[in-house]
Enzyme design. Structure first.
Site, short mmCIF file in Angstrom:
data_model
loop_
_atom_site.label_atom_id
_atom_site.label_comp_id
_atom_site.label_asym_id
_atom_site.label_seq_id
_atom_site.Cartn_x
_atom_site.Cartn_y
_atom_site.Cartn_z
N PRO A 150 0.83 -1.21 0.00
CA PRO A 150 0.00 0.00 0.00
C PRO A 150 0.87 1.26 0.00
O PRO A 150 1.91 1.30 0.64
CB PRO A 150 -0.78 -0.11 1.32
CG PRO A 150 0.14 -0.89 2.21
CD PRO A 150 0.91 -1.84 1.32
N CYS B 22 1.75 29.03 -15.70
CA CYS B 22 1.21 29.48 -16.98
C CYS B 22 0.59 28.32 -17.76
O CYS B 22 1.04 27.97 -18.85
CB CYS B 22 2.31 30.15 -17.79
SG CYS B 22 3.07 31.48 -16.85
C1 LIG Z 1 2.12 2.30 -7.26
C2 LIG Z 1 2.25 0.90 -6.83
C3 LIG Z 1 1.81 0.52 -5.56
C4 LIG Z 1 1.12 1.45 -4.62
O1 LIG Z 1 -0.14 1.84 -5.10
P1 LIG Z 1 -1.13 2.66 -4.14
O2 LIG Z 1 -2.32 2.88 -4.99
O3 LIG Z 1 -0.44 3.92 -3.80
O4 LIG Z 1 -1.42 1.82 -2.96
C5 LIG Z 1 2.03 -0.79 -5.17
N1 LIG Z 1 2.62 -1.68 -5.99
C6 LIG Z 1 3.06 -1.35 -7.23
C7 LIG Z 1 3.70 -2.37 -8.07
C8 LIG Z 1 2.88 -0.05 -7.69
O5 LIG Z 1 3.28 0.28 -8.92
#
Ligand SMILES: *Cc1c(COP(=O)(O)O)cnc(C)c1O
Length: 445
Positions: A301, A370
């Site tokens: 997360p 801008c």
């Molecule tokens: C961006 C990403 C996350 C985190 O996603 P959230 O929506 O911020 O929880 C987790 N794993 C991977 C592989 C990602 O690219």
């Protein structure tokens, strides 16, 4: 509540008022004298001392959300690890805070590996994801000894195998599956559809897993999925986990060891007070799909842990009244906070001062850049504001400062962390000269 502007997220037909936004965020409160407080700290005091634009993060909100997620996973009897997605907010203090709670890190570059290590996150807790890992980055990950590399293609598997074997190392790998599932989120942050660049088609997984088992330098340990970000319904997440579970059974039935399922990130946040899925719902979906496999579950997360833990403080530079529109011009712009311009994201905006008498008029809240995309809110009804007044743009702890740029030669926003009634400056506003300190003018010019 008033009718939502056109940019409101699809599930938020009504715009919450400032009072409703504050009421739904336990770390925010309104004091009759001090105005808006974050934990015990008056935000106006930070705006005065540090100036604006400044990001402010709440340690209590980050800790509280981490514990809520960890508790829900434990209650669902999952053997789970949380690898915080560093890209959401990569400040060392944020990484240190999560590391101290036991988090690992989900990283997507050599720079993020280094940040996680500098902040004290153990190498074994690092998961290296990302669709374009260069050989140089793979070598950095091997040398550091990261706990898991998520494989995005057969070519990447071969490259990693060669690089690790040449160094006499063996790296644990998981295969990122593209389950061809629509996460129902914004097109720019959906990642699990067959036409997206991420992951490997499910049909290829059993063959690749078997191949990897015979390759030097790599040890296949599991599968991974991440279908997108700002996900509001558990259904697509559950289908992604179920896809992993059925592939895991197939891999085990073929005689291979599989001990880990990396179930990604993506949990959504109710920016406009829309009801977002709770950790218990996520844990429930995991329990129903992967618990009986008795694997170690990894979660990645980002947004959910940090978005509500941040506010962006800005000052009103000018009030502009056009023929049929009012504009509140802030000193923060899309270079500081890109989400409204990039994703049409809706964010609450709350004045720091106690409410002033006077009539509220809907106005566009814009930055100084801008570009017409440099707009934080359209037709927003705010209590009366004038030049020099401060506002907080809410829920900017994720994908905020990290997506900033120096466009229009504007130095990055400062950053502050609050905890209880203390606060600390955690990143100074850079001096103007830092904007060109890496530049060279050729001698022959
Ligand atoms: C961006 C990403 C996350 C985190 O996603 P959230 O929506 O911020 O929880 C987790 N794993 C991977 C592989 C990602 O690219």
């Amino acid at each position: 509540m008033q009718r939502a502007a056109s940019e409101a997220s699809p599930s938020a037909p009504l715009e919450p008022t400032a009072a409703e936004l504050i009421a739904a965020r336990p770390a925010l409160s309104r004091d009759a004298l001090d105005g808006l407080l974050f934990e015990g700290v008056p935000l106006a005091a930070i705006a005065r001392e540090v100036a604006t634009p400044t990001y402010v993060y709440s340690a209590a909100v980050m800790r509280g959300r981490y514990r809520a997620l960890a508790d829900a996973l434990q209650a669902a009897q999952l053997r789970a690890r949380i690898a915080y997605a560093v890209k959401a907010n990569d400040h060392l203090a944020v990484l240190r805070l999560f590391g101290a709670l036991g988090a690992g890190a989900d990283v997507v570059s050599e720079g993020e590996i280094a940040r996680a290590r500098v902040a004290g996150i153990p190498a074994e807790g690092i998961v290296f994801s990302g669709v374009g890992k260069t050989d140089r980055e793979l070598v950095a990950a091997i040398d550091v000894g990261v706990g898991q590399i998520n494989i995005e293609s057969e070519a990447e598997l071969d490259a990693l195998s060669g690089l690790a074997a040449a160094r006499g190392r063996r790296v644990a790998v998981a295969f990122r599956v593209n389950p061809d599932i629509d996460a129902g989120t914004h097109a720019k942050i959906t990642t699990g559809l067959a036409r997206n660049k991420f992951g490997i088609p499910a049909s290829e997984i059993p063959r690749l897993y078997a191949r990897a088992s015979a390759l030097p330098g790599v040890v296949p340990v599991g599968l991974a999925v991440h279908i997108g970000s700002q996900i509001f319904s558990i259904g697509p997440l559950r289908r992604g986990f179920a896809c992993l579970a059925s592939l895991a059974r197939e891999v085990r039935a073929a005689g291979f060891s599989l001990t880990r399922l990396d179930c990604g990130g993506g949990l959504g946040v109710g920016y406009a007070n829309e009801p977002a899925p709770l950790p218990a719902a996520l844990a429930g979906a995991l329990g129903a799909t992967v618990r009986e496999l008795d694997v170690e579950v990894v979660l990645e997360p980002g947004r959910w842990l940090v978005a509500p833990a941040g506010v962006l403080l800005a000052s009103v530079v000018r009030i502009k009244r056009g023929p049929d529109h009012a504009f509140i011009v802030l000193d923060a712009g899309m270079n500081d906070f890109l989400r409204p311009a990039l994703y049409d994201a809706w964010h609450g905006i709350v004045p720091l001062a106690p409410r002033r008498p006077g009539e509220s008029v809907p106005a566009d809240v814009v930055g100084p850049i801008c570009e017409s995309a440099d707009r934080f809110a359209a037709d927003r009804l705010l209590s009366p504001l004038g030049p020099g007044d401060h506002v907080a743009i809410l829920d900017t702890g994720a994908y905020g400062r990290v997506m900033g740029s120096a466009y229009n030669a504007r130095p990055a926003a400062a950053e502050v962390m609050v905890s209880g009634s203390c606060w600390a400056l955690i990143r100074r506003r850079p001096a103007l000269a830092s904007l060109w300190s890496d530049e060279e003018i050729p001698r022959w010019l």
